[in-house]
Design an enzyme around this catalytic site. Structure first.
Site, PDB file in Angstrom:
ATOM      1  N   LYS A  22      28.389  -2.923 -37.831  1.00  0.00           N
ATOM      2  CA  LYS A  22      28.169  -4.353 -37.548  1.00  0.00           C
ATOM      3  C   LYS A  22      29.377  -4.923 -36.791  1.00  0.00           C
ATOM      4  O   LYS A  22      29.232  -5.597 -35.782  1.00  0.00           O
ATOM      5  CB  LYS A  22      27.982  -5.126 -38.841  1.00  0.00           C
ATOM      6  N   ASN A  23      30.582  -4.595 -37.295  1.00  0.00           N
ATOM      7  CA  ASN A  23      31.783  -5.254 -36.764  1.00  0.00           C
ATOM      8  C   ASN A  23      32.263  -4.678 -35.444  1.00  0.00           C
ATOM      9  O   ASN A  23      33.280  -5.093 -34.917  1.00  0.00           O
ATOM     10  CB  ASN A  23      32.901  -5.248 -37.814  1.00  0.00           C
ATOM     11  N   CYS A 116      34.324 -20.152 -44.275  1.00  0.00           N
ATOM     12  CA  CYS A 116      33.216 -19.480 -44.958  1.00  0.00           C
ATOM     13  C   CYS A 116      33.657 -19.260 -46.409  1.00  0.00           C
ATOM     14  O   CYS A 116      34.756 -19.632 -46.806  1.00  0.00           O
ATOM     15  CB  CYS A 116      32.875 -18.168 -44.261  1.00  0.00           C
ATOM     16  N   ARG A 121      39.394 -19.036 -42.386  1.00  0.00           N
ATOM     17  CA  ARG A 121      39.068 -18.286 -41.157  1.00  0.00           C
ATOM     18  C   ARG A 121      39.494 -19.048 -39.886  1.00  0.00           C
ATOM     19  O   ARG A 121      38.690 -19.354 -39.021  1.00  0.00           O
ATOM     20  CB  ARG A 121      37.571 -17.970 -41.111  1.00  0.00           C
ATOM     21  N   ASP A 124      43.252 -20.124 -34.624  1.00  0.00           N
ATOM     22  CA  ASP A 124      44.410 -20.599 -33.855  1.00  0.00           C
ATOM     23  C   ASP A 124      45.006 -19.511 -32.968  1.00  0.00           C
ATOM     24  O   ASP A 124      45.421 -19.774 -31.833  1.00  0.00           O
ATOM     25  CB  ASP A 124      45.478 -21.177 -34.792  1.00  0.00           C
ATOM     26  N   ASP A 304      37.306  -5.330 -46.625  1.00  0.00           N
ATOM     27  CA  ASP A 304      35.833  -5.333 -46.711  1.00  0.00           C
ATOM     28  C   ASP A 304      35.306  -4.351 -47.745  1.00  0.00           C
ATOM     29  O   ASP A 304      34.094  -4.325 -47.978  1.00  0.00           O
ATOM     30  CB  ASP A 304      35.215  -5.005 -45.349  1.00  0.00           C
ATOM     31  N   ARG A 397      22.994  -9.624 -43.972  1.00  0.00           N
ATOM     32  CA  ARG A 397      23.822  -9.894 -42.796  1.00  0.00           C
ATOM     33  C   ARG A 397      24.533  -8.633 -42.346  1.00  0.00           C
ATOM     34  O   ARG A 397      24.825  -8.464 -41.164  1.00  0.00           O
ATOM     35  CB  ARG A 397      24.874 -10.965 -43.138  1.00  0.00           C
TER      36      ARG A 397
HETATM   37  C1  EPZ Z   1      36.948  -9.271 -38.964  1.00  0.00           C
HETATM   38  O1  EPZ Z   1      37.003 -10.667 -39.214  1.00  0.00           O
HETATM   39  C2  EPZ Z   1      35.704  -8.779 -39.664  1.00  0.00           C
HETATM   40  N1  EPZ Z   1      34.521  -9.450 -39.122  1.00  0.00           N
HETATM   41  C3  EPZ Z   1      35.804  -9.053 -41.161  1.00  0.00           C
HETATM   42  O2  EPZ Z   1      34.660  -8.474 -41.784  1.00  0.00           O
HETATM   43  C4  EPZ Z   1      37.046  -8.349 -41.707  1.00  0.00           C
HETATM   44  O3  EPZ Z   1      37.185  -8.651 -43.073  1.00  0.00           O
HETATM   45  C5  EPZ Z   1      38.287  -8.832 -40.937  1.00  0.00           C
HETATM   46  O4  EPZ Z   1      38.098  -8.611 -39.514  1.00  0.00           O
HETATM   47  C6  EPZ Z   1      39.554  -8.114 -41.370  1.00  0.00           C
HETATM   48  O5  EPZ Z   1      39.406  -6.753 -41.194  1.00  0.00           O
HETATM   49  C7  EPZ Z   1      34.024  -9.022 -37.924  1.00  0.00           C
HETATM   50  O6  EPZ Z   1      34.550  -8.126 -37.286  1.00  0.00           O
HETATM   51  C8  EPZ Z   1      32.791  -9.737 -37.438  1.00  0.00           C
HETATM   52  P1  EPZ Z   1      40.894 -11.426 -38.807  1.00  0.00           P
HETATM   53  P2  EPZ Z   1      38.078 -11.581 -38.413  1.00  0.00           P
HETATM   54  O7  EPZ Z   1      40.991 -12.314 -37.631  1.00  0.00           O
HETATM   55  O8  EPZ Z   1      38.288 -11.040 -37.069  1.00  0.00           O
HETATM   56  C9  EPZ Z   1      43.939 -14.775 -40.177  1.00  0.00           C
HETATM   57  C10 EPZ Z   1      32.771  -8.416 -43.145  1.00  0.00           C
HETATM   58  O9  EPZ Z   1      32.650  -8.468 -44.381  1.00  0.00           O
HETATM   59  N2  EPZ Z   1      43.774 -15.363 -38.842  1.00  0.00           N
HETATM   60  O10 EPZ Z   1      41.424 -10.037 -38.715  1.00  0.00           O
HETATM   61  O11 EPZ Z   1      37.671 -13.003 -38.561  1.00  0.00           O
HETATM   62  C11 EPZ Z   1      42.711 -14.929 -41.046  1.00  0.00           C
HETATM   63  O12 EPZ Z   1      42.716 -16.188 -41.692  1.00  0.00           O
HETATM   64  C12 EPZ Z   1      33.728  -9.352 -42.446  1.00  0.00           C
HETATM   65  O13 EPZ Z   1      32.151  -7.604 -42.396  1.00  0.00           O
HETATM   66  C13 EPZ Z   1      44.564 -16.448 -38.470  1.00  0.00           C
HETATM   67  O14 EPZ Z   1      45.388 -16.924 -39.233  1.00  0.00           O
HETATM   68  O15 EPZ Z   1      39.379 -11.335 -39.302  1.00  0.00           O
HETATM   69  C14 EPZ Z   1      42.838 -13.793 -42.022  1.00  0.00           C
HETATM   70  O16 EPZ Z   1      43.697 -14.202 -43.069  1.00  0.00           O
HETATM   71  C15 EPZ Z   1      34.400 -10.326 -43.396  1.00  0.00           C
HETATM   72  N3  EPZ Z   1      44.379 -16.992 -37.238  1.00  0.00           N
HETATM   73  C16 EPZ Z   1      43.553 -12.703 -41.216  1.00  0.00           C
HETATM   74  O17 EPZ Z   1      44.082 -13.364 -40.055  1.00  0.00           O
HETATM   75  C17 EPZ Z   1      43.477 -16.491 -36.348  1.00  0.00           C
HETATM   76  O18 EPZ Z   1      43.372 -17.019 -35.217  1.00  0.00           O
HETATM   77  C18 EPZ Z   1      42.652 -11.588 -40.746  1.00  0.00           C
HETATM   78  O19 EPZ Z   1      41.567 -12.183 -40.056  1.00  0.00           O
HETATM   79  C19 EPZ Z   1      42.684 -15.395 -36.740  1.00  0.00           C
HETATM   80  C20 EPZ Z   1      42.857 -14.837 -37.990  1.00  0.00           C
END
Ligand code: EPZ
Length: 417
Positions: A22-23, A116, A121, A124, A304, A397
């Site tokens: 999916k990801n 969510c 999420r 920035d 995850d 999902r």
């Molecule tokens: C991806 O989400 C995945 N989703 C998530 O899977 C997964 O848990 C996550 O990566 C971490 O591996 C998809 O790929 C669609 P991040 P993403 O940006 O990209 C912070 C599932 O269950 N952050 O790596 O949104 C954020 O708050 C889902 O399949 C900022 O601060 O995750 C978090 O604490 C859930 N600012 C950390 O980084 C930003 O601009 C990691 O988030 C972006 C992120």
């Protein structure tokens, strides 16, 4: 409202094939916006989120078509460059159309995804990265409005490892003028899959899979064809299902390296694991030790799989300390597992699980998010009696026909419309 009823106590045994990730699939679909024409993707899982991505692409003027697990996207110049709130709120990964639209057409208007169940999420770092490439970003009435005559390559350091942030800025940089160097880039296998597709489209990306990704901008990209990598989170979920029921389960079509951190922890808990280039087997084991896990970016233990592993720890021998460092609220499954008789004390980002072999008793529970619902289904496989998991749409999902795959392995599980 769909529910799932799981009759506990059946050992799972046998082989099961993992579907497409999916990801990775979601990002590949959005990457197609970088080049007009027909893109073809194979091994695309049939998931609610993929359906949402198709609706968004259609709203941007693309023609999407599915035949089995092959998905084509015929990209045409969009009439508008707007990803509407109603679409983005359903699937926050829609924010990943920002980079492609901005790079290809010089403008993008994308609804802020909002938070969510598992966390705020923020995006920035996505926006900081676009600004580093020369984009003008404004936030108006809940929308990100991005503009750039022509993006310019730049060096950008991510202050937090972000999968989506790395992907969004990497996609935007493919059509920027000059060289972009992304530092502290995320190293997840899904990023490698995306970069490999972008390179097939004519991009010049190096270093993907490491923390420094270099992108040399090119004038134009062209549509291509790609097979989506396997879903390592589904693989880990199915492996834990086998482990929990004391059965022997082989998960096929998975690179063991993609779930190495889970394999290490299963072995630490006392499970025997064998593997080939494209499969992992967990062997029969009655009784296992509690082990501590801390979630972190790849290649460390994946956030995850935290909820699913917690389910395994609720019936381990001993106490497991589970630390969630990636998201600030990813313990929504804890109270529901406690309804099944688990003994868990959640604190901020840490949960203490006192294992009780055979300690789970069926009860109605509520799914709250994608991986929490998987955790509850796993717990239902071993809880005495019939566990009812409500709001099972969360599961749909991210898992294609999970009940079918578990049934094939010997589970007694049915979905009630
Ligand atoms: C991806 O989400 C995945 N989703 C998530 O899977 C997964 O848990 C996550 O990566 C971490 O591996 C998809 O790929 C669609 P991040 P993403 O940006 O990209 C912070 C599932 O269950 N952050 O790596 O949104 C954020 O708050 C889902 O399949 C900022 O601060 O995750 C978090 O604490 C859930 N600012 C950390 O980084 C930003 O601009 C990691 O988030 C972006 C992120």
């Amino acid at each position: 409202m769909d529910r799932m009823v799981i009759e506990g106590g059946h050992q799972l045994n046998g082989h099961v094939d993992v579907g497409g990730a999916k990801n990775s699939a979601l990002k590949l679909l959005f990457a197609s916006l970088l080049a007009e024409g027909k893109h073809t993707f194979h091994n695309v899982p049939n998931l609610a989120d993929v359906g949402s991505a198709a609706v968004l692409l259609n709203s941007l003027g693309c023609e999407t078509h599915r035949s089995g697990t092959t998905f084509t996207v015929n990209v045409k110049k969009p009439q508008s460059f707007e990803a509407h709130y109603d679409l983005v709120r359903k699937m926050r990964a829609s924010i990943l159309c920002l980079g492609p639209l901005l790079a290809k057409y010089g403008e993008a208007v994308v609804s802020l995804p909002g938070g969510c169940a598992i966390g705020t999420r923020p995006i920035d770092l996505h926006l900081e990265g676009m600004k580093a490439l020369g984009a003008t970003i404004t936030l108006e009435e809940g929308y990100v409005k991005a503009r750039a005559k022509k993006l310019k390559g730049a060096n950008f350091l991510f202050e937090t490892s972000t999968v989506g942030g790395t992907e969004n800025v990497m996609m935007a940089a493919t059509l920027a003028e000059g060289i972009t160097v992304l530092e502290n880039a995320a190293k997840e296998p899904e990023i490698v899959d995306l970069a490999e597709y972008l390179n097939k489209m004519g991009a010049k990306i190096k270093g993907h899979g490491t923390s420094v990704i270099t992108i040399e901008g090119v004038e134009k990209l062209k549509p291509a064809e790609h097979t989506v990598m396997s879903d390592r989170i589904e693989a880990g979920t199915l492996l834990i299902a086998g482990a929990m029921t004391g059965g022997e389960v082989t998960v096929n079509r998975i690179h063991p390296a993609h779930i190495e951190a889970l394999i290490v922890k299963l072995k630490e808990a006392g499970f025997k694991i064998s593997q080939t280039d494209l499969s992992v087997t967990v062997h029969r084991q009655i009784g296992w030790r509690a082990v501590d896990i801390t979630t972190n970016p790849y290649p460390l233990f994946p956030t995850d799989i935290q909820a699913q592993f917690m389910a395994l720890m609720t019936i381990a021998e001993g106490t497991s300390v589970i630390t969630e460092t990636v998201f600030e609220n990813r313990f929504m499954h804890v109270q529901e597992l406690c309804r099944l008789g688990a003994d868990i004390t959640p604190k901020t980002r840490v949960a203490v699980v006192r294992g009780k072999p055979g300690g789970l008793i069926a009860a109605p529970v509520m799914a709250t998010d994608l991986r929490a619902s998987a955790s509850l289904v796993l717990a239902g496989l071993v809880a005495k009696g019939a566990t009812v998991v409500n709001r099972i749409y969360h599961l749909d999902r991210g898992y294609e026909n999970l009940e079918g795959k578990l049934t094939q392995l010997g589970a007694k599980i049915k979905r009630i419309e």
